[in-house]
Design a protein around this motif. Structure first.
Motif, mmCIF file in Angstrom:
data_model
loop_
_atom_site.group_PDB
_atom_site.id
_atom_site.type_symbol
_atom_site.label_atom_id
_atom_site.label_comp_id
_atom_site.label_asym_id
_atom_site.label_seq_id
_atom_site.Cartn_x
_atom_site.Cartn_y
_atom_site.Cartn_z
ATOM 1 N N ALA A 128 42.234 34.962 48.669
ATOM 2 C CA ALA A 128 43.216 35.207 49.733
ATOM 3 C C ALA A 128 44.579 35.457 49.125
ATOM 4 O O ALA A 128 44.927 34.899 48.077
ATOM 5 C CB ALA A 128 43.274 34.008 50.679
ATOM 6 N N GLN A 135 46.541 36.640 53.896
ATOM 7 C CA GLN A 135 45.287 37.083 54.544
ATOM 8 C C GLN A 135 44.133 36.967 53.550
ATOM 9 O O GLN A 135 44.333 37.031 52.346
ATOM 10 C CB GLN A 135 45.381 38.513 55.079
ATOM 11 C CG GLN A 135 45.802 39.560 54.072
ATOM 12 C CD GLN A 135 46.064 40.910 54.745
ATOM 13 O OE1 GLN A 135 45.123 41.603 55.116
ATOM 14 N NE2 GLN A 135 47.337 41.254 54.899
ATOM 15 N N LEU A 137 40.729 38.014 51.554
ATOM 16 C CA LEU A 137 40.226 39.240 50.938
ATOM 17 C C LEU A 137 38.718 39.114 50.753
ATOM 18 O O LEU A 137 38.207 38.021 50.510
ATOM 19 C CB LEU A 137 40.878 39.456 49.572
ATOM 20 C CG LEU A 137 42.400 39.602 49.541
ATOM 21 C CD1 LEU A 137 42.908 39.589 48.110
ATOM 22 C CD2 LEU A 137 42.827 40.894 50.251
ATOM 23 N N ARG A 138 38.039 40.248 50.832
ATOM 24 C CA ARG A 138 36.586 40.226 50.613
ATOM 25 C C ARG A 138 36.278 40.518 49.148
ATOM 26 O O ARG A 138 36.662 41.580 48.644
ATOM 27 C CB ARG A 138 35.907 41.257 51.511
ATOM 28 C CG ARG A 138 36.044 40.894 52.968
ATOM 29 C CD ARG A 138 34.799 41.213 53.725
ATOM 30 N NE ARG A 138 34.970 40.863 55.124
ATOM 31 C CZ ARG A 138 34.223 41.336 56.086
ATOM 32 N NH1 ARG A 138 33.256 42.195 55.827
ATOM 33 N NH2 ARG A 138 34.418 40.956 57.336
ATOM 34 N N ARG A 219 39.131 46.487 41.656
ATOM 35 C CA ARG A 219 38.647 47.300 42.770
ATOM 36 C C ARG A 219 37.173 47.562 42.517
ATOM 37 O O ARG A 219 36.768 47.900 41.398
ATOM 38 C CB ARG A 219 39.415 48.619 42.821
ATOM 39 C CG ARG A 219 38.876 49.613 43.826
ATOM 40 C CD ARG A 219 39.750 50.863 43.809
ATOM 41 N NE ARG A 219 39.113 51.945 44.516
ATOM 42 C CZ ARG A 219 39.752 52.775 45.355
ATOM 43 N NH1 ARG A 219 41.038 52.630 45.565
ATOM 44 N NH2 ARG A 219 39.116 53.746 45.957
ATOM 45 N N ARG A 227 34.256 47.419 53.515
ATOM 46 C CA ARG A 227 34.688 46.069 53.153
ATOM 47 C C ARG A 227 33.607 45.307 52.407
ATOM 48 O O ARG A 227 33.742 44.111 52.171
ATOM 49 C CB ARG A 227 35.128 45.288 54.390
ATOM 50 C CG ARG A 227 36.395 45.842 55.010
ATOM 51 C CD ARG A 227 37.137 44.793 55.800
ATOM 52 N NE ARG A 227 37.863 43.857 54.939
ATOM 53 C CZ ARG A 227 38.477 42.759 55.384
ATOM 54 N NH1 ARG A 227 38.405 42.449 56.665
ATOM 55 N NH2 ARG A 227 39.128 41.975 54.549
ATOM 56 N N LEU A 248 36.867 43.245 44.394
ATOM 57 C CA LEU A 248 37.350 43.355 45.775
ATOM 58 C C LEU A 248 36.644 44.524 46.439
ATOM 59 O O LEU A 248 36.404 45.543 45.783
ATOM 60 C CB LEU A 248 38.840 43.687 45.787
ATOM 61 C CG LEU A 248 39.846 42.616 45.401
ATOM 62 C CD1 LEU A 248 41.139 43.307 44.999
ATOM 63 C CD2 LEU A 248 40.096 41.694 46.585
ATOM 64 N N ASP A 252 39.752 46.352 50.716
ATOM 65 C CA ASP A 252 40.650 45.241 50.410
ATOM 66 C C ASP A 252 41.489 45.540 49.173
ATOM 67 O O ASP A 252 42.659 45.134 49.089
ATOM 68 C CB ASP A 252 39.848 43.949 50.221
ATOM 69 C CG ASP A 252 39.330 43.424 51.553
ATOM 70 O OD1 ASP A 252 38.555 44.152 52.207
ATOM 71 O OD2 ASP A 252 39.713 42.316 51.948
ATOM 72 N N ASN A 255 44.247 47.730 50.291
ATOM 73 C CA ASN A 255 45.229 46.936 51.040
ATOM 74 C C ASN A 255 46.117 46.138 50.080
ATOM 75 O O ASN A 255 47.342 46.100 50.227
ATOM 76 C CB ASN A 255 44.488 45.999 52.003
ATOM 77 C CG ASN A 255 45.400 45.454 53.095
ATOM 78 O OD1 ASN A 255 46.462 46.016 53.364
ATOM 79 N ND2 ASN A 255 44.998 44.351 53.701
ATOM 80 N N LEU A 256 45.485 45.519 49.096
ATOM 81 C CA LEU A 256 46.235 44.714 48.133
ATOM 82 C C LEU A 256 47.179 45.597 47.311
ATOM 83 O O LEU A 256 48.319 45.213 47.016
ATOM 84 C CB LEU A 256 45.256 43.971 47.209
ATOM 85 C CG LEU A 256 45.874 42.982 46.212
ATOM 86 C CD1 LEU A 256 46.684 41.895 46.923
ATOM 87 C CD2 LEU A 256 44.769 42.320 45.372
ATOM 88 N N LEU A 268 48.211 34.849 44.624
ATOM 89 C CA LEU A 268 46.814 34.962 45.049
ATOM 90 C C LEU A 268 46.065 33.652 44.835
ATOM 91 O O LEU A 268 46.317 32.955 43.841
ATOM 92 C CB LEU A 268 46.129 36.066 44.237
ATOM 93 C CG LEU A 268 44.847 36.594 44.871
ATOM 94 C CD1 LEU A 268 45.150 37.829 45.700
ATOM 95 C CD2 LEU A 268 43.796 36.908 43.838
#
Ligand code: ZN
Length: 486
Positions: A128, A135, A137-138, A219, A227, A248, A252, A255-256, A268
């Motif tokens: 997260a 938020q 994260l997956r 990534r 996701r 990730l 996600d 997004n990060l 993190l």
């Protein structure tokens, strides 16, 4: 498929345009001065073959195009067993499922050849953003990842746009940081993008550890924007301390990345309860269609039975074992054939290729004519390649002619075979690659989305037809396929 296999695949040339140019090029007269240059021969491209196709091969191909044995196998395996990590209880159940299934399909000498291997086990995993934009994260841990300390790590994030950027960081400079490496992968028909984009997963964690990082997130090595994170094995170099390492989901990661680019420091939290659990048992499931001439050498085909745990292992590699098995079953009619066809459902491919090594250790001294595997999903076969001795070239020509109606072109360059049969190829055994389209394979590879519904039954039948064609061409070929090198 492994990074090594795909990095070799990356070096292959496309066949189609080369052939087209050969026809379009008129022979030009030699210049009055300068070196003598031979005019191009309009028919020298290997794609132009005038070899007639045996009607029995055509008939078999036709039967294969209407055969759903392969789909039935992968449907059964994913439904009745599901995910099957190497060395796990589920993988043992998969072997228990495989033996009666192969017997009921009519195979002979069905048995399991056990071996042991070191096993890594996934526990609970979470990540997260703590600040400035909290938020969840997956993520999914990478095979061989170390666990975080109990309670997880909460540390500043340091971002690198590529693996290369991280490699430029000085040793020790990442101390006390969680590294985040972004690294987009593009889809390619031959799947070669995995070889280059995959380096961040194969080597990134080890390199981050060398530079002092507390942990690394990457990534996902995938071509989707979903996701579902893509797991997969990572290798820490000898002497390098394993650190927590996770992928990730692509969504996600993007997004990060956006958060990082807004300019505020990102904190993190990462919690991975992943562990090495020591030596466990895996096994190769072996089944045969016996041939009449033991001296002619075994034709070894197959795929891997183990899978990652996030999906149900449909495209990786339930499809491969199903396709090769269905093709071998088609060879039971109209036989017996000269060569024994041996289908192997290899245990552990994903975490180190121990199944292929165990096979080579057990069978490396037996005469083998050819080895080939299917491990790139179930989308259509578009190209083939051969590693055959020069005097077996007519076999490749017959194969080219027989595969052409299926839309399969002849490739050139290195044949790698794949992780499971690579140890046999390294011993000098001949090889054939039937390359599947990988354009969408890496959308689902190693993700929760690797499920039965990713398989298109029609494309799977084309695969079976291509494999049945290969078997029909090589099973009775009078040529020595492997020669005396083995
Ligand atoms: Zn695979």
């Amino acid at each position: 498929m492994t990074p090594r296999a795909l990095s070799i695949a990356a070096s292959l040339m496309l066949a189609g345009p080369v052939a087209a140019c050969a026809h379009a090029q008129p022979a030009s007269p030699q210049a009055a001065t300068g070196p003598a240059i031979a005019a191009p021969s309009p028919r020298k491209a290997d794609n132009f073959v005038a070899t007639p196709v045996d009607p029995a091969v055509t008939a078999l191909q036709e039967r294969a195009l209407h055969d759903d044995t392969a789909y039935g196998i992968v449907a059964g395996l994913t439904t009745e067993v599901g995910p099957r990590m190497d060395g796990s209880e589920a993988e043992a159940r998969a072997r228990d499922w495989a033996v009666p299934r192969l017997k009921s399909l009519g195979f002979s000498n069905v048995h399991v050849e056990a071996f042991t291997l070191p096993v890594w086990q996934r526990g609970t995993e979470s990540a997260a953003v703590v600040s400035p934009y909290p938020q969840a994260l997956r993520i999914a841990g990478l095979g061989n990842s170390a666990p975080t300390p109990v309670g997880g790590l909460t540390l500043p994030l340091v971002y690198f746009a590529s693996l290369n950027d991280m490699l430029l960081a000085a040793p020790g400079s990442l101390k006390g940081k969680i590294v985040f490496v972004s690294n987009a992968m593009q889809p390619t028909q031959d799947g070669s993008g995995y070889g280059s984009a995959g380096k961040v997963r194969f080597d990134g964690p080890s390199e981050a550890s060398i530079r002092g990082a507390a942990a690394i997130i990457i990534r996902s090595v995938g071509t989707d924007h979903g996701r579902g994170p893509h797991t997969g094995v990572t290798d820490f170099a000898p002497g390098v301390v394993p650190i927590p390492a996770a992928a990730l989901s692509v969504a996600d990661a993007e997004n990060l990345e956006r958060m990082v680019l807004l300019g505020k420091p990102v904190m993190l939290h990462l919690d991975l309860d992943d562990h090495q659990i020591g030596m466990r048992t895996s096994g190769n499931v072996v089944a045969e269609v016996p041939g009449t001439d033991p001296n002619a050498g075994v034709i070894l085909i197959g795929g891997h039975l183990d899978s990652w745990d996030l999906g149900t292992g449909a495209i990786d590699d339930g499809a491969g074992i199903a396709i090769t098995t269905a093709a071998a079953k088609l060879m039971m009619t109209g036989g017996p054939h000269r060569r024994t066809i041996r289908v192997v459902w290899f245990g552990d491919e994903e975490t180190g290729g121990f199944g292929g090594l165990a096979y080579a250790r057990a069978h490396g001294t037996e005469p083998h004519a050819l080895a080939a595997e299917s491990d790139l999903g179930a989308d259509r076969v578009w190209r083939f390649g051969t590693k055959l001795p020069e005097d077996a070239k007519p076999v490749a020509d017959r194969l080219a002619a027989a595969l052409a109606p299926l839309g399969v072109v002849r490739g050139r360059g290195v044949v790698d075979g794949g992780t499971d049969v690579e140890p046999m190829l390294a011993l000098g055994v001949a090889g054939v690659d039937l390359n599947q389209s990988a354009l969408r394979y890496f959308d689902y590879h190693h993700t929760p989305e690797d499920t039965l519904d990713r398989i298109d039954p029609e494309q799977m039948r084309q695969n079976v037809a291509a494999w049945a064609t290969l078997l029909a061409v090589v099973a009775d070929a009078p040529e020595a396929l492997t020669g005396n090198r083995h």
